[in-house]
Design an enzyme around this catalytic site. Structure first.
Site, PDB file in Angstrom:
ATOM      1  N   ARG A 189      64.150 -34.051  40.094  1.00  0.00           N
ATOM      2  CA  ARG A 189      63.617 -33.883  38.588  1.00  0.00           C
ATOM      3  C   ARG A 189      62.573 -33.230  38.512  1.00  0.00           C
ATOM      4  NH1 ARG A 189      63.407 -38.905  34.519  1.00  0.00           N
ATOM      5  NH2 ARG A 189      62.194 -39.538  36.324  1.00  0.00           N
ATOM      6  N   ARG A 229      62.030 -48.598  41.779  1.00  0.00           N
ATOM      7  CA  ARG A 229      62.536 -48.591  40.269  1.00  0.00           C
ATOM      8  C   ARG A 229      63.958 -48.996  40.046  1.00  0.00           C
ATOM      9  NH1 ARG A 229      61.239 -42.808  39.037  1.00  0.00           N
ATOM     10  NH2 ARG A 229      62.022 -43.106  36.868  1.00  0.00           N
ATOM     11  N   ARG A 284      56.955 -36.059  38.471  1.00  0.00           N
ATOM     12  CA  ARG A 284      56.563 -37.440  38.391  1.00  0.00           C
ATOM     13  C   ARG A 284      56.123 -38.161  39.642  1.00  0.00           C
ATOM     14  NH1 ARG A 284      60.219 -39.902  33.635  1.00  0.00           N
ATOM     15  NH2 ARG A 284      59.903 -41.932  35.019  1.00  0.00           N
ATOM     16  N   LYS A 314      68.798 -40.799  30.132  1.00  0.00           N
ATOM     17  CA  LYS A 314      68.344 -41.502  29.050  1.00  0.00           C
ATOM     18  C   LYS A 314      67.648 -40.276  28.264  1.00  0.00           C
ATOM     19  CE  LYS A 314      66.145 -45.006  30.474  1.00  0.00           C
ATOM     20  NZ  LYS A 314      66.466 -44.787  32.002  1.00  0.00           N
ATOM     21  N   ARG A 334      63.202 -53.977  28.229  1.00  0.00           N
ATOM     22  CA  ARG A 334      63.631 -53.731  29.596  1.00  0.00           C
ATOM     23  C   ARG A 334      63.943 -55.156  30.110  1.00  0.00           C
ATOM     24  NH1 ARG A 334      62.261 -48.767  32.929  1.00  0.00           N
ATOM     25  NH2 ARG A 334      61.790 -47.411  31.134  1.00  0.00           N
TER      26      ARG A 334
END
Ligand code: AP5
Length: 205
Positions: free
Chosen positions: A126, A163, A152, A13, A87
């Site tokens: 990431r 998640r 993160r 995203k 969401r």
């Protein structure tokens, strides 16, 4: 253009939003980025910081408040792309209400579809550059040597699983809600980032 981008953690995203927003000249409104900015500034409730680190959602009223204030900024006059909001169905209903109050409405909801088997690997590798916000992947899109990388806290394997479970539970209701409003457009998120961008632009044409 007022568009919502929905997809699981790691679907791409953020990667796609940056390109699409540049193309259409609209801002990217990412509730995740807004919450991380508040955390970095020390203004986010410690309980919410902990919830985010564990991969849980923050309460609906917190993110609705962020968006309600943000859409009145001058740069949103020509539209915006919402990344990671709404969401839940209550968030979607609140978004509809706050747009209606401003005489506006959504044009489309784009669902970026990537199978769960690819997502974990995308997330744990990431990294983002603290200075520029640029998103990298240690294997698919390696950062330059001078990047100031951060990892993160919610990209640790334990939080990633939570998640992904949360996303699956949440979209069980959210996607049918937007389907029912005739706004949902599905985009295959598997392929190179450029291939996915081409599909996104076609879906928004
Ligand atoms: P948020 O920041 O929104 O995180 P997310 O939805 O989990 O999504 P990500 O940012 O992890 O992934 P992405 O889809 O943007 O993927 P990316 O482009 O980086 O939210 C974080 C937290 O904030 C939530 O868990 C929650 O606590 C809270 N929150 C936020 N909004 C909320 C809301 N509305 N309600 C309640 N709580 C909320 O790509 C991932 C990796 O894959 C990168 O390494 C990238 O380089 C790579 N990649 C991208 N595209 C490709 C491709 N095509 N091929 C190969 N690799 C690719």
């Amino acid at each position: 253009m007022r568009v919502v981008l929905v997809g699981p953690p790691g679907a791409g995203k953020g990667t796609q939003a940056k390109v699409v927003c540049q193309r259409f000249g609209v801002p990217q409104l990412s509730t995740g980025d807004m919450l991380r900015a508040a955390k970095a500034a020390g203004t986010l409730d410690p309980q919410l910081v902990a919830a985010m680190s564990q991969g849980a959602l923050v309460p609906d009223d917190v993110v609705v408040g962020l968006i309600d204030r943000r859409v009145d900024a001058a740069d949103c006059a020509g539209g915006f792309l919402l990344d990671g909001f709404p969401r839940t169905v209550p968030q979607a209903e609140a978004l509809g209400a706050l747009l209606t109050r401003r005489g506006a409405r959504l044009d489309a909801v784009v669902q970026l579809d990537v199978p769960r088997s690819l997502l974990t690997e995308r997330l744990i590798h990431r990294r983002a550059d603290k200075k520029t916000g640029q998103i990298y992947h240690l294997q698919y899109n390696p950062p330059p040597p001078d990047a100031e990388l951060e990892h993160r806290t919610d990209d640790q394997p334990a939080a990633v699983g939570h998640r992904l479970d949360t996303y699956e539970a949440m979209t069980a209701a959210l996607l049918p809600y937007y389907q029912g409003l005739g706004l949902l457009r599905r985009v295959d998120g598997v392929g190179t980032p450029d291939e996915v961008t081409a599909r996104m632009l076609a879906a928004l044409a």
